[in-house]
Design an enzyme around this catalytic site. Structure first.
Site, short mmCIF file in Angstrom:
data_model
loop_
_atom_site.label_atom_id
_atom_site.label_comp_id
_atom_site.label_asym_id
_atom_site.label_seq_id
_atom_site.Cartn_x
_atom_site.Cartn_y
_atom_site.Cartn_z
N HIS A 56 11.85 -4.00 4.00
CA HIS A 56 10.45 -4.33 3.69
C HIS A 56 10.29 -4.87 2.28
O HIS A 56 9.22 -5.32 1.92
CB HIS A 56 9.59 -3.08 3.88
CG HIS A 56 8.12 -3.34 3.93
ND1 HIS A 56 7.54 -4.24 4.82
CD2 HIS A 56 7.08 -2.84 3.20
CE1 HIS A 56 6.23 -4.26 4.64
NE2 HIS A 56 5.93 -3.43 3.66
N SER A 77 2.73 -7.14 2.54
CA SER A 77 2.38 -6.04 3.42
C SER A 77 0.86 -5.90 3.55
O SER A 77 0.19 -6.79 4.06
CB SER A 77 3.05 -4.76 2.90
OG SER A 77 3.00 -3.73 3.84
N PHE A 78 0.28 -4.79 3.10
CA PHE A 78 -1.18 -4.67 2.99
C PHE A 78 -1.77 -5.89 2.30
O PHE A 78 -2.79 -6.44 2.71
CB PHE A 78 -1.51 -3.38 2.23
CG PHE A 78 -2.81 -3.39 1.48
CD1 PHE A 78 -4.00 -3.07 2.11
CD2 PHE A 78 -2.83 -3.70 0.12
CE1 PHE A 78 -5.21 -3.06 1.41
CE2 PHE A 78 -4.02 -3.70 -0.59
CZ PHE A 78 -5.22 -3.38 0.07
N SER A 134 0.80 -1.23 0.00
CA SER A 134 0.00 0.00 0.00
C SER A 134 0.83 1.28 0.00
O SER A 134 0.37 2.32 0.45
CB SER A 134 -0.93 0.02 1.23
OG SER A 134 -0.16 0.04 2.44
N ASP A 151 13.20 -4.89 8.62
CA ASP A 151 11.99 -4.19 8.16
C ASP A 151 11.63 -3.06 9.12
O ASP A 151 11.41 -3.30 10.31
CB ASP A 151 10.84 -5.20 8.07
CG ASP A 151 9.62 -4.68 7.33
OD1 ASP A 151 9.43 -3.45 7.28
OD2 ASP A 151 8.85 -5.52 6.81
#
Length: 256
Positions: free
Chosen positions: A225, A76-77, A7, A197
């Protein structure tokens, strides 16, 4: 194999996955959509960006393509979305890969607050890239300029700002699934995280690996990340091998 992006501002499926799609496509049909409100997808007027809406979109895409079951890879998202989809529609998921994943409750990190609070400028984008990557050689002025230009395309920043306004801890919770639902997942699951991260804490990965009964965990050192970018060849090999273990007739995951 359905790849679901993260995101960050200026994100697109191509930006997230371009480095690993060719290798993954040697073993599977790879589909990498832009979720509504991100990338080059439409931004319908008055659209409410919620997990329910994104799950409906993902399932609708599988339906439209005639795909009964897919391996889900969420970044992630996208990890939070993949987790929610597997919980709500377990019969549509064969195997699950959660990379630098949301989907559990945690205290908002300064890195994630900066990502979701992005205001467009080349300098701000360069700062975010420094947060995303452990390997600073990946963070070039050219990349910052490209991502900045993507973030200011018509409608991009407006939809992005509408998704995660302050106070932002509430959006961490909005992306999280219930612990008991996560513990009830029966899918073979691969949890991947970068040790350095700064956006999503490594503790997320440990928690997911503990809660999901059939989970295995892989942590990349010297990695932020961007696991799929910073360790692209290793990531593609790991994920490809994990998904290739499954038979097309792998039993439906009805219970943990």
């Amino acid at each position: 194999m359905l790849l679901i992006h993260g995101s960050g501002p200026g994100v697109s499926a191509w930006a997230n996955w371009r480095g690993v799609m060719p290798e993954l496509a040697r073993r599977a049909r790879v589909i990498a959509p832009d979720m509504v409100g991100f990338g080059y997808s439409e931004r319908p007027a008055g659209f409410v960006y919620t997990m329910d809406a994104w799950v409906r979109q993902a399932v609708g895409l599988l339906d439209a393509l005639g795909i009964a079951r897919a391996d889900l890879v969420g970044n992630s998202f996208g990890g939070g979305l993949a987790l929610a989809l597997a919980i709500r529609h377990p019969e549509r998921v064969r195997r699950l890969v959660l990379m630098g994943s949301a989907g559990v409750s945690f205290e908002l990190t300064p890195g994630l607050d900066a990502v979701w609070g992005y205001e467009p400028s080349v300098a701000a984008m360069r700062g975010l890239l420094d947060i995303f990557a452990y390997d600073r050689s990946l963070v070039t002025n050219e990349l910052a300029q490209l991502r900045y230009e993507a973030s200011i395309r018509p409608g991009f920043q407006e939809s992005f700002a509408a998704m995660f306004p302050a106070p932002r801890q509430r959006w961490v919770q909005a992306l999280a699934s219930d612990e008991q639902d996560i513990r009830g997942l029966a899918h073979e699951t691969l949890v991947i995280h970068g040790r350095e991260d700064q956006v999503l804490p490594l503790s997320n990965a440990y928690r997911l690996a503990e809660w999901i009964p059939r989970a295995q965990l892989h942590v990349y050192g010297r990695c932020g990340h961007w696991t799929q970018i910073e360790h692209a060849a290793r990531f593609a090999r790991l994920v490809g091998d994990f998904c290739a273990e499954a038979s097309d007739h792998e039993p439906l995951p009805l219970r943990a």
